[in-house]
Enzyme design. Sequence first.
Site, PDB file in Angstrom:
ATOM      1  N   GLY A 265      -9.227  -6.519   3.837  1.00 20.03           N
ATOM      2  CA  GLY A 265     -10.298  -7.055   4.666  1.00 20.03           C
ATOM      3  C   GLY A 265     -10.368  -6.453   6.050  1.00 20.03           C
ATOM      4  O   GLY A 265     -11.044  -6.982   6.935  1.00 20.03           O
ATOM      5  N   GLY A 266      -9.678  -5.327   6.279  1.00 17.37           N
ATOM      6  CA  GLY A 266      -9.721  -4.683   7.584  1.00 17.37           C
ATOM      7  C   GLY A 266      -8.843  -5.330   8.638  1.00 17.37           C
ATOM      8  O   GLY A 266      -8.768  -4.840   9.773  1.00 17.37           O
TER       9      GLY A 266
ATOM     10  N   ARG B 213      -7.660  -7.270  -8.204  1.00 19.07           N
ATOM     11  CA  ARG B 213      -8.316  -8.581  -8.235  1.00 19.07           C
ATOM     12  C   ARG B 213      -9.814  -8.389  -8.385  1.00 19.07           C
ATOM     13  O   ARG B 213     -10.313  -7.257  -8.395  1.00 19.07           O
ATOM     14  CB  ARG B 213      -8.045  -9.334  -6.932  1.00 19.07           C
ATOM     15  CG  ARG B 213      -8.465  -8.559  -5.684  1.00 19.07           C
ATOM     16  CD  ARG B 213      -8.351  -9.380  -4.419  1.00 19.07           C
ATOM     17  NE  ARG B 213      -8.473  -8.579  -3.217  1.00 19.07           N
ATOM     18  CZ  ARG B 213      -9.616  -8.182  -2.668  1.00 19.07           C
ATOM     19  NH1 ARG B 213     -10.768  -8.491  -3.254  1.00 19.07           N
ATOM     20  NH2 ARG B 213      -9.628  -7.469  -1.559  1.00 19.07           N
TER      21      ARG B 213
ATOM     22  N   LYS C 181       0.816  -1.219   0.000  1.00 18.37           N
ATOM     23  CA  LYS C 181       0.000   0.000   0.000  1.00 18.37           C
ATOM     24  C   LYS C 181       0.846   1.263   0.000  1.00 18.37           C
ATOM     25  O   LYS C 181       0.455   2.287  -0.576  1.00 18.37           O
ATOM     26  CB  LYS C 181      -0.947   0.000   1.201  1.00 18.37           C
ATOM     27  CG  LYS C 181      -2.039  -1.049   1.143  1.00 18.37           C
ATOM     28  CD  LYS C 181      -2.950  -0.968   2.357  1.00 18.37           C
ATOM     29  CE  LYS C 181      -4.084  -1.975   2.290  1.00 18.37           C
ATOM     30  NZ  LYS C 181      -3.628  -3.368   2.305  1.00 18.37           N
TER      31      LYS C 181
ATOM     32  N   HIS D 295     -16.326   6.125   1.756  1.00 20.35           N
ATOM     33  CA  HIS D 295     -15.401   5.221   1.073  1.00 20.35           C
ATOM     34  C   HIS D 295     -16.014   4.874  -0.276  1.00 20.35           C
ATOM     35  O   HIS D 295     -17.047   4.203  -0.343  1.00 20.35           O
ATOM     36  CB  HIS D 295     -15.220   3.969   1.944  1.00 20.35           C
ATOM     37  CG  HIS D 295     -14.231   2.988   1.399  1.00 20.35           C
ATOM     38  ND1 HIS D 295     -13.715   1.954   2.145  1.00 20.35           N
ATOM     39  CD2 HIS D 295     -13.656   2.861   0.179  1.00 20.35           C
ATOM     40  CE1 HIS D 295     -12.882   1.240   1.414  1.00 20.35           C
ATOM     41  NE2 HIS D 295     -12.840   1.776   0.212  1.00 20.35           N
TER      42      HIS D 295
ATOM     43  N   LYS E 247      -2.521   0.444   9.549  1.00 20.60           N
ATOM     44  CA  LYS E 247      -2.991  -0.661   8.711  1.00 20.60           C
ATOM     45  C   LYS E 247      -1.804  -1.328   8.025  1.00 20.60           C
ATOM     46  O   LYS E 247      -0.848  -0.655   7.612  1.00 20.60           O
ATOM     47  CB  LYS E 247      -4.020  -0.199   7.682  1.00 20.60           C
ATOM     48  CG  LYS E 247      -3.576   0.873   6.712  1.00 20.60           C
ATOM     49  CD  LYS E 247      -4.752   1.237   5.808  1.00 20.60           C
ATOM     50  CE  LYS E 247      -4.388   2.348   4.841  1.00 20.60           C
ATOM     51  NZ  LYS E 247      -5.517   2.750   3.999  1.00 20.60           N
TER      52      LYS E 247
ATOM     53  N   HIS F  31     -13.720  -1.884  10.035  1.00 25.48           N
ATOM     54  CA  HIS F  31     -13.016  -1.577   8.782  1.00 25.48           C
ATOM     55  C   HIS F  31     -13.273  -2.642   7.701  1.00 25.48           C
ATOM     56  O   HIS F  31     -12.510  -2.744   6.738  1.00 25.48           O
ATOM     57  CB  HIS F  31     -11.511  -1.423   9.021  1.00 25.48           C
ATOM     58  CG  HIS F  31     -11.179  -0.462  10.107  1.00 25.48           C
ATOM     59  ND1 HIS F  31     -11.397   0.891  10.003  1.00 25.48           N
ATOM     60  CD2 HIS F  31     -10.662  -0.654  11.357  1.00 25.48           C
ATOM     61  CE1 HIS F  31     -11.022   1.494  11.118  1.00 25.48           C
ATOM     62  NE2 HIS F  31     -10.582   0.578  11.952  1.00 25.48           N
TER      63      HIS F  31
END
Length: 432
Positions: free
Chosen positions: A166-167, A294, A118, A210, A160, A237
């Site tokens: 997936g949080g 994906r 990220k 979001h 994060k 999240h």
Amino acid sequence: MNVSIKKVLIANQGEVVIRICRTLKKKGIRSVGLYLSSQVNDHYLHACDESAMLEGDDLQAYLGMDQIIELAKKHECDAIHPGYGFLSENAEFAKACEYAGLVFIGPSARCLAMLGDKSSAKDLAKNAKIPVLQNLAHIDLNEKHLTQVAQKMGFPLLLKPVMGGGGKGMLVVERQEDLLTLLRQAKATARSSFGNETVLIEPYIRNAKHVEIQVVMDQYGKGVHIFERDCSAQRRHQKIIEESESSIPDSMIKSMQRDALTLAKKIKYDNIGTVEFIIDLDRKKYFFMEVNPRLQVEHSVTEHCTQLDLVKIQIEICEGKSLKEILPSKIIKNGYAIEVRIYAEDAEQGFLPASGTILHLHVPQGKENIQIDSNLRKGQKVSFLFDPMMMKVTLSAATRAEGIENLKRFLHEIVLFGVKSNVSFYLVVGNP
């Protein structure tokens, strides 16, 4: 280079296998499903033409690249579809498929390597002149320096993992004195879940939306966006409700669509993907978050309001077809679509994961404009082994009000005994 895919091993389990098989059958492509010894009677295997048992008794077996590739070759497959989760964003796996002479149905290993981290993805967005939140990738900074940087950013902060999704591992730090303790927790989760303990630290936006943009790029540099999905309804999240429209001003949506496509073209992306943004409602600004390279769980929302098959698009791009051959000359969004994820969890106890055996299950079938993706059936055990999502329901309607009303009516008809779920939570909260 054009290839012809005739047989696909699906490196996943559960409802996504059923979803992928639906497209494979339409295209006349044979399918091979994977399972653990404990999953030999699972419903999703009935959707596959063939099946192969993995050695091992836990989800780590689904991360065993060598074994999966060996099974694909044993069953004379041309390609592997990773579904979502597990190895779907693993550049090493995509490269291993290529070396083994197998098509990885998804973006190239080159794209996965660029976007899997990220922090690196944010650098790419910044270089493309796309707004990005100030952030810090914590590896081994000393505590004094880390505290100083955090103070400059200001609290609250969001932690994060740079890998995965997936949080998992995401934590909000409200006070400076909690920073180091929560950072250790986030790193431990990142290490156990994704094999990389590096954690991204960035400002936490309280009043946020979001929104994600679906993009499609072929192998020849041509690309389009396929509108947006609003994924603001989340818990821990993790997305629970996704819609095909957002309350965000249209001008901002159009700007995000342009930015998403600009980034995809700049990095020469080469399949379907989702560019995610967070909107600061107080400042009326948006910022790039990440790219999910994906198929998304919520891809069915886009499919319902465009009548496109995103799995079919994935496959045909990998076969070497151009977007001109794959897509209609003009993509139109008709009406509204919404998806809710039904989880094995106890909403009254802080959404704690639940487990048990399905004693009774009734899900209405044959309802117009409603799609149920599920691996459930009576007598099946639901454990903590895999993701707690048991089912997802996607429906389309002419308007948002009509879609939400139809959804609530449908959820009222679901009967599920034996495992706690969040169905009643959706009915209590009313409009998403």
